[in-house]
Design an enzyme around this catalytic site. Structure first.
Site, short mmCIF file in Angstrom:
data_model
loop_
_atom_site.label_atom_id
_atom_site.label_comp_id
_atom_site.label_asym_id
_atom_site.label_seq_id
_atom_site.Cartn_x
_atom_site.Cartn_y
_atom_site.Cartn_z
CE LYS A 174 -2.02 -0.74 3.90
NZ LYS A 174 -1.70 -2.10 4.57
NE ARG A 221 -5.52 -1.51 9.47
CZ ARG A 221 -4.26 -1.11 8.94
NH1 ARG A 221 -4.25 0.18 8.49
NH2 ARG A 221 -3.39 -1.76 8.88
NE ARG A 278 6.89 -4.90 6.20
CZ ARG A 278 5.74 -4.55 6.27
NH1 ARG A 278 5.25 -4.10 5.10
NH2 ARG A 278 4.95 -4.54 7.17
NE ARG A 325 5.37 -2.07 10.15
CZ ARG A 325 4.49 -1.75 9.33
NH1 ARG A 325 4.53 -1.26 8.15
NH2 ARG A 325 3.16 -2.24 9.47
NE ARG A 341 -0.39 -5.51 10.78
CZ ARG A 341 0.09 -4.38 10.49
NH1 ARG A 341 0.39 -3.58 11.77
NH2 ARG A 341 -0.01 -3.88 9.08
P1 AMP Z 1 -0.23 -0.03 8.98
O1 AMP Z 1 0.88 0.79 8.53
O2 AMP Z 1 -1.50 0.29 7.75
O3 AMP Z 1 -0.26 -1.21 8.59
O4 AMP Z 1 -0.66 0.46 10.30
C1 AMP Z 1 0.20 0.09 11.18
C2 AMP Z 1 -0.70 0.04 12.65
O5 AMP Z 1 -1.57 1.31 12.88
C3 AMP Z 1 -1.99 -0.99 12.52
O6 AMP Z 1 -1.64 -2.23 12.73
C4 AMP Z 1 -2.89 -0.25 13.62
O7 AMP Z 1 -2.33 -0.64 15.01
C5 AMP Z 1 -2.69 1.14 13.60
N1 AMP Z 1 -3.52 1.59 12.43
C6 AMP Z 1 -3.35 2.09 11.11
N2 AMP Z 1 -4.47 2.34 10.50
C7 AMP Z 1 -5.52 2.07 11.39
C8 AMP Z 1 -6.95 2.36 11.46
N3 AMP Z 1 -7.50 2.64 10.04
N4 AMP Z 1 -7.62 1.79 12.18
C9 AMP Z 1 -7.19 1.25 13.37
N5 AMP Z 1 -5.72 1.23 13.50
C10 AMP Z 1 -5.05 1.58 12.66
#
Ligand code: AMP
Length: 241
Positions: free
Chosen positions: A14, A89, A123, A156, A167
């Site tokens: 993404k 989400r 990663r 990470r 996740r």
């Molecule tokens: P990402 O980089 O999009 O994978 O997001 C990393 C982490 O940020 C996720 O595992 C959540 O803990 C938090 N996060 C990011 N976007 C959201 C969202 N829209 N709703 C809830 N938690 C989020």
């Protein structure tokens, strides 16, 4: 003005695809996870609030997420539009978003869970410049060192077996229904995310009827490598902490 949402499981690309799309179309890339990661790395009040949740692979509470998104979009620095990544989400976030913004398209990066695991668990990220690596597909010249700045390569905090399982479960339980909701509104373009990043980008542009990429992105500019929000919004508590 173009307003896009990009969705896909962890590791589906993404961030990379958003940056490729944003670069020559002058869109603002809003990575909600990047905003949270920035706050964790910079020890803000919000960072302290979300750190454990993120490390466990769980979703941050909707109130905080919505206030971060609202505050970020209120900056109005997106004259040509935006691409938002990692949001919505779940159904509540989708309803909040649809109430306030028209969307021109939702891109879904489709990746089988087996490939997600292969990508995520291999990663690595440079702790200094944020360049990303994959231990099998794009390994660094010297193990554990960034090719670009020599910084340490780290994992990470949420790229673990346990966090990934959480996740993936959340994605299928909570985010798949959002895709269905968008699909009913005929916004959704599903793209096979298994190909090389530039091939995926070409597919996205074809779906969205956009011109082909004009500039190829140098490999590696990664999520978290640059400040995700304007300076004034990066103060502790500025985004609703
Ligand atoms: P990402 O980089 O999009 O994978 O997001 C990393 C982490 O940020 C996720 O595992 C959540 O803990 C938090 N996060 C990011 N976007 C959201 C969202 N829209 N709703 C809830 N938690 C989020």
């Amino acid at each position: 003005m173009r307003k896009y949402v990009i969705m896909g499981v962890q590791g589906s690309g993404k961030g990379t695809q958003s940056q490729l799309l944003a670069a020559d179309l002058d869109l603002v890339h809003i990575g909600v996870g990047d905003i949270f990661r920035w706050n964790v790395q910079n020890h803000t009040k919000m960072g302290a609030q979300v750190r454990r949740t993120m490390a466990a692979g769980e979703l941050v509470g909707d109130d905080l997420v919505e206030s971060v998104v609202r505050d970020r979009l209120t900056q109005h620095d997106w004259n040509f539009g935006f691409i938002i990544d990692g949001f919505p989400r779940n159904r509540r976030q989708a309803e909040f978003f649809l109430e306030s913004y028209d969307i021109d398209g939702v891109i879904v990066l489709d990746l089988p869970d087996s490939e997600v695991r292969r990508r995520v668990l291999n990663r690595r990220l440079c702790a200094d410049c944020g360049m990303d690596y994959h231990l099998i597909d794009s390994s660094p010249k010297v193990a554990g060192r960034c090719d670009s700045c020599g910084g340490d390569l780290v994992t990470r905090e949420d790229d673990t077996e346990e966090a990934l399982a959480v996740r993936l479960r959340d994605y299928h339980e909570k985010t798949d229904p959002v895709i269905e909701l968008f699909r009913r509104k005929e916004y959704v373009f599903t793209v096979d995310a298994r190909s090389a990043p530039e091939a995926v980008q070409d597919q996205i542009r074809k779906c969205l009827r956009l011109p082909p990429m004009t500039a190829r992105k140098p490999r590696g500019a990664s999520e978290g490598s640059s400040p995700p929000v304007p300076v004034e919004a990066r103060q502790p508590g500025a985004a609703g902490a």
